[in-house]
Scaffold this motif. Structure first.
Motif, PDB file in Angstrom:
ATOM      1  N   TYR A  27       0.860  -1.183   0.000  1.00  0.00           N
ATOM      2  CA  TYR A  27       0.000   0.000   0.000  1.00  0.00           C
ATOM      3  C   TYR A  27       0.896   1.233   0.000  1.00  0.00           C
ATOM      4  O   TYR A  27       1.632   1.482   0.950  1.00  0.00           O
ATOM      5  CB  TYR A  27      -0.920   0.010   1.221  1.00  0.00           C
ATOM      6  CG  TYR A  27      -1.748   1.278   1.340  1.00  0.00           C
ATOM      7  CD1 TYR A  27      -2.735   1.565   0.388  1.00  0.00           C
ATOM      8  CD2 TYR A  27      -1.536   2.179   2.369  1.00  0.00           C
ATOM      9  CE1 TYR A  27      -3.488   2.726   0.480  1.00  0.00           C
ATOM     10  CE2 TYR A  27      -2.284   3.338   2.465  1.00  0.00           C
ATOM     11  CZ  TYR A  27      -3.255   3.612   1.525  1.00  0.00           C
ATOM     12  OH  TYR A  27      -3.991   4.761   1.610  1.00  0.00           O
ATOM     13  N   ASN A  28       0.868   1.970  -1.102  1.00  0.00           N
ATOM     14  CA  ASN A  28       1.700   3.177  -1.260  1.00  0.00           C
ATOM     15  C   ASN A  28       3.177   2.887  -0.987  1.00  0.00           C
ATOM     16  O   ASN A  28       3.823   3.568  -0.192  1.00  0.00           O
ATOM     17  CB  ASN A  28       1.196   4.300  -0.356  1.00  0.00           C
ATOM     18  CG  ASN A  28      -0.125   4.889  -0.837  1.00  0.00           C
ATOM     19  OD1 ASN A  28      -0.547   4.642  -1.965  1.00  0.00           O
ATOM     20  ND2 ASN A  28      -0.783   5.655   0.018  1.00  0.00           N
ATOM     21  N   GLU A  29       3.698   1.846  -1.661  1.00  0.00           N
ATOM     22  CA  GLU A  29       5.106   1.456  -1.512  1.00  0.00           C
ATOM     23  C   GLU A  29       5.894   1.723  -2.793  1.00  0.00           C
ATOM     24  O   GLU A  29       6.804   0.981  -3.151  1.00  0.00           O
ATOM     25  CB  GLU A  29       5.207  -0.024  -1.134  1.00  0.00           C
ATOM     26  CG  GLU A  29       4.570  -0.395   0.190  1.00  0.00           C
ATOM     27  CD  GLU A  29       5.295   0.165   1.408  1.00  0.00           C
ATOM     28  OE1 GLU A  29       6.319   0.859   1.228  1.00  0.00           O
ATOM     29  OE2 GLU A  29       4.826  -0.091   2.534  1.00  0.00           O
ATOM     30  N   GLU A  30       5.555   2.801  -3.485  1.00  0.00           N
ATOM     31  CA  GLU A  30       6.244   3.154  -4.729  1.00  0.00           C
ATOM     32  C   GLU A  30       7.754   3.235  -4.551  1.00  0.00           C
ATOM     33  O   GLU A  30       8.522   2.854  -5.439  1.00  0.00           O
ATOM     34  CB  GLU A  30       5.710   4.498  -5.232  1.00  0.00           C
ATOM     35  CG  GLU A  30       6.379   5.028  -6.488  1.00  0.00           C
ATOM     36  CD  GLU A  30       5.850   6.402  -6.876  1.00  0.00           C
ATOM     37  OE1 GLU A  30       6.429   7.005  -7.801  1.00  0.00           O
ATOM     38  OE2 GLU A  30       4.859   6.866  -6.274  1.00  0.00           O
ATOM     39  N   ALA A  31       8.215   3.717  -3.405  1.00  0.00           N
ATOM     40  CA  ALA A  31       9.649   3.928  -3.183  1.00  0.00           C
ATOM     41  C   ALA A  31      10.425   2.623  -3.017  1.00  0.00           C
ATOM     42  O   ALA A  31      11.637   2.594  -3.252  1.00  0.00           O
ATOM     43  CB  ALA A  31       9.863   4.813  -1.954  1.00  0.00           C
ATOM     44  N   SER A  32       9.761   1.544  -2.621  1.00  0.00           N
ATOM     45  CA  SER A  32      10.486   0.317  -2.295  1.00  0.00           C
ATOM     46  C   SER A  32      10.076  -0.899  -3.116  1.00  0.00           C
ATOM     47  O   SER A  32      10.808  -1.891  -3.142  1.00  0.00           O
ATOM     48  CB  SER A  32      10.289  -0.019  -0.808  1.00  0.00           C
ATOM     49  OG  SER A  32       8.915  -0.195  -0.519  1.00  0.00           O
ATOM     50  N   ILE A  33       8.939  -0.850  -3.808  1.00  0.00           N
ATOM     51  CA  ILE A  33       8.393  -2.067  -4.387  1.00  0.00           C
ATOM     52  C   ILE A  33       9.256  -2.650  -5.499  1.00  0.00           C
ATOM     53  O   ILE A  33       9.376  -3.875  -5.639  1.00  0.00           O
ATOM     54  CB  ILE A  33       6.940  -1.831  -4.876  1.00  0.00           C
ATOM     55  CG1 ILE A  33       6.246  -3.167  -5.132  1.00  0.00           C
ATOM     56  CG2 ILE A  33       6.899  -0.936  -6.109  1.00  0.00           C
ATOM     57  CD1 ILE A  33       6.061  -4.012  -3.892  1.00  0.00           C
ATOM     58  N   ALA A  34       9.911  -1.812  -6.303  1.00  0.00           N
ATOM     59  CA  ALA A  34      10.782  -2.341  -7.364  1.00  0.00           C
ATOM     60  C   ALA A  34      11.941  -3.115  -6.758  1.00  0.00           C
ATOM     61  O   ALA A  34      12.315  -4.189  -7.254  1.00  0.00           O
ATOM     62  CB  ALA A  34      11.295  -1.203  -8.241  1.00  0.00           C
ATOM     63  N   HIS A  35      12.522  -2.584  -5.689  1.00  0.00           N
ATOM     64  CA  HIS A  35      13.623  -3.275  -5.002  1.00  0.00           C
ATOM     65  C   HIS A  35      13.158  -4.631  -4.482  1.00  0.00           C
ATOM     66  O   HIS A  35      13.888  -5.630  -4.597  1.00  0.00           O
ATOM     67  CB  HIS A  35      14.129  -2.407  -3.850  1.00  0.00           C
ATOM     68  CG  HIS A  35      15.117  -3.098  -2.962  1.00  0.00           C
ATOM     69  ND1 HIS A  35      16.453  -3.185  -3.271  1.00  0.00           N
ATOM     70  CD2 HIS A  35      14.956  -3.744  -1.777  1.00  0.00           C
ATOM     71  CE1 HIS A  35      17.079  -3.851  -2.309  1.00  0.00           C
ATOM     72  NE2 HIS A  35      16.197  -4.203  -1.399  1.00  0.00           N
ATOM     73  N   VAL A  36      11.954  -4.689  -3.915  1.00  0.00           N
ATOM     74  CA  VAL A  36      11.429  -5.947  -3.375  1.00  0.00           C
ATOM     75  C   VAL A  36      11.214  -6.962  -4.490  1.00  0.00           C
ATOM     76  O   VAL A  36      11.662  -8.112  -4.395  1.00  0.00           O
ATOM     77  CB  VAL A  36      10.113  -5.699  -2.612  1.00  0.00           C
ATOM     78  CG1 VAL A  36       9.473  -7.025  -2.187  1.00  0.00           C
ATOM     79  CG2 VAL A  36      10.359  -4.820  -1.384  1.00  0.00           C
TER      80      VAL A  36
ATOM     81  N   GLY B  95       5.951  -5.393   1.294  1.00  0.00           N
ATOM     82  CA  GLY B  95       6.332  -4.501   0.211  1.00  0.00           C
ATOM     83  C   GLY B  95       7.206  -3.340   0.609  1.00  0.00           C
ATOM     84  O   GLY B  95       7.586  -2.531  -0.246  1.00  0.00           O
ATOM     85  N   ASP B  96       7.565  -3.240   1.900  1.00  0.00           N
ATOM     86  CA  ASP B  96       8.354  -2.095   2.366  1.00  0.00           C
ATOM     87  C   ASP B  96       9.854  -2.336   2.337  1.00  0.00           C
ATOM     88  O   ASP B  96      10.635  -1.470   2.722  1.00  0.00           O
ATOM     89  CB  ASP B  96       7.926  -1.685   3.778  1.00  0.00           C
ATOM     90  CG  ASP B  96       8.008  -2.837   4.776  1.00  0.00           C
ATOM     91  OD1 ASP B  96       8.653  -3.862   4.466  1.00  0.00           O
ATOM     92  OD2 ASP B  96       7.430  -2.705   5.878  1.00  0.00           O
ATOM     93  N   GLY B  97      10.285  -3.528   1.898  1.00  0.00           N
ATOM     94  CA  GLY B  97      11.706  -3.810   1.781  1.00  0.00           C
ATOM     95  C   GLY B  97      12.379  -4.263   3.059  1.00  0.00           C
ATOM     96  O   GLY B  97      13.603  -4.405   3.100  1.00  0.00           O
ATOM     97  N   GLN B  98      11.618  -4.549   4.109  1.00  0.00           N
ATOM     98  CA  GLN B  98      12.225  -4.937   5.379  1.00  0.00           C
ATOM     99  C   GLN B  98      12.652  -6.405   5.409  1.00  0.00           C
ATOM    100  O   GLN B  98      13.497  -6.779   6.213  1.00  0.00           O
ATOM    101  CB  GLN B  98      11.263  -4.656   6.530  1.00  0.00           C
ATOM    102  CG  GLN B  98      11.055  -3.172   6.792  1.00  0.00           C
ATOM    103  CD  GLN B  98      10.253  -2.924   8.059  1.00  0.00           C
ATOM    104  OE1 GLN B  98       9.054  -3.132   8.089  1.00  0.00           O
ATOM    105  NE2 GLN B  98      10.927  -2.480   9.094  1.00  0.00           N
ATOM    106  N   HIS B  99      12.063  -7.241   4.564  1.00  0.00           N
ATOM    107  CA  HIS B  99      12.405  -8.657   4.551  1.00  0.00           C
ATOM    108  C   HIS B  99      13.481  -8.945   3.515  1.00  0.00           C
ATOM    109  O   HIS B  99      13.486  -8.356   2.427  1.00  0.00           O
ATOM    110  CB  HIS B  99      11.172  -9.509   4.239  1.00  0.00           C
ATOM    111  CG  HIS B  99      10.118  -9.434   5.293  1.00  0.00           C
ATOM    112  ND1 HIS B  99       8.774  -9.454   5.008  1.00  0.00           N
ATOM    113  CD2 HIS B  99      10.216  -9.328   6.640  1.00  0.00           C
ATOM    114  CE1 HIS B  99       8.085  -9.379   6.130  1.00  0.00           C
ATOM    115  NE2 HIS B  99       8.933  -9.288   7.135  1.00  0.00           N
TER     116      HIS B  99
END
Length: 252
Positions: free
Chosen positions: A16-25, A101-105
């Motif tokens: 949800y609104n993870e535009e900044a991290s979703i490509a990296h994930v 989707g936030d890149g924490q995992h």
């Protein structure tokens, strides 16, 4: 929808609104699981559940190589993850994984989580930040106390030691996919799901995992929402512990 999904892994990414991290994930999952066949693990596909985002999460995820399921409005984490399990059940995936989707995992941790699933030792494997004691990931004091409370409660109710009841990093087999597609809890569901899985007779274990700070965006849980969340989940856990246990069914 790709063909030949029956022996494959679907990695579910609620966002949800993870535009900044979703490509990296997405790129991280696709890269680290590109050689799964050589590891004797199922080949992986990525499904991003765009939970009614108001930014470019869906477009960025698709450009990065993921399949994208766009929800018409924000359902919350439980509804988004259940949508992913429903997709996996409908299209016959043998295994499912979940990363946030936030890149924490770290998507590499899914390799270790999948091994007991593929080997038949567990139905669900959950990545724990705390299984090996103190973690380098800094959890706010109030949230850490809440996690300890829920860990003790879920351990008592399931008769198994639980160290990280709020972890969103997991892997599941086909039996668990079918069950969670029907019975996954809503709102902040991880804690209640642990009890439901136990009561349904599905085997759940924890393995150590690493969690990093968010790559972008803002957590939905602030101080006041955290207090509300604790009360709400405690009530949900108590209700789940006494209501009729759900059944596991597996369609052929």
């Amino acid at each position: 929808m790709e063909s030949g999904s029956k022996d494959r892994l679907l990695v579910i990414v609620p966002a949800y609104n993870e535009e900044a991290s979703i490509a990296h994930v997405v790129q991280g999952v696709l890269t680290t699981h590109a050689d799964n066949r050589a590891r004797r693990l199922p080949a992986a596909s990525v499904l991003v559940i765009d939970d009614g985002s108001t930014d470019r999460t869906a477009d960025v995820a698709q450009a990065a190589g993921a399949m994208v399921l766009r929800l018409p409005y924000n359902l919350g984490i439980g509804g988004a993850v259940q949508a992913g399990f429903k997709f996996a059940a409908r299209y016959g995936y043998a295994f499912a994984g979940r990363v946030d989707g936030d890149g924490q995992h770290n998507p590499t941790d899914l390799h270790a989580l999948l091994a007991p699933i593929v080997g038949g030792q567990a139905d669900v494997v959950i990545g724990s930040r705390f299984q090996n004691g103190p973690t380098s990931y800094r959890v706010p004091t109030s949230r850490r106390l809440g996690i300890r409370l829920f860990a003790a409660l879920v351990s008592r109710l399931t008769h198994c030691r639980v160290t990280d009841p709020t972890s969103g990093l997991q892997a599941a087999n086909r039996r668990a996919i079918e069950f969670l597609a029907r019975c996954y809890p809503q709102d902040y569901p991880e804690i209640e799901a642990r009890i439901l899985l136990h009561r349904a007779g599905l085997t759940t274990i924890e393995l150590p995992a690493v969690m990093a700070p968010r790559r972008g965006g803002v957590s939905s849980i602030n101080h006041w929402r955290g207090a509300y969340y604790m009360v709400k989940v405690l009530l949900a856990v108590l209700i789940t512990a006494v209501k009729t246990a759900p059944n596991v069914s597996l369609r052929e």
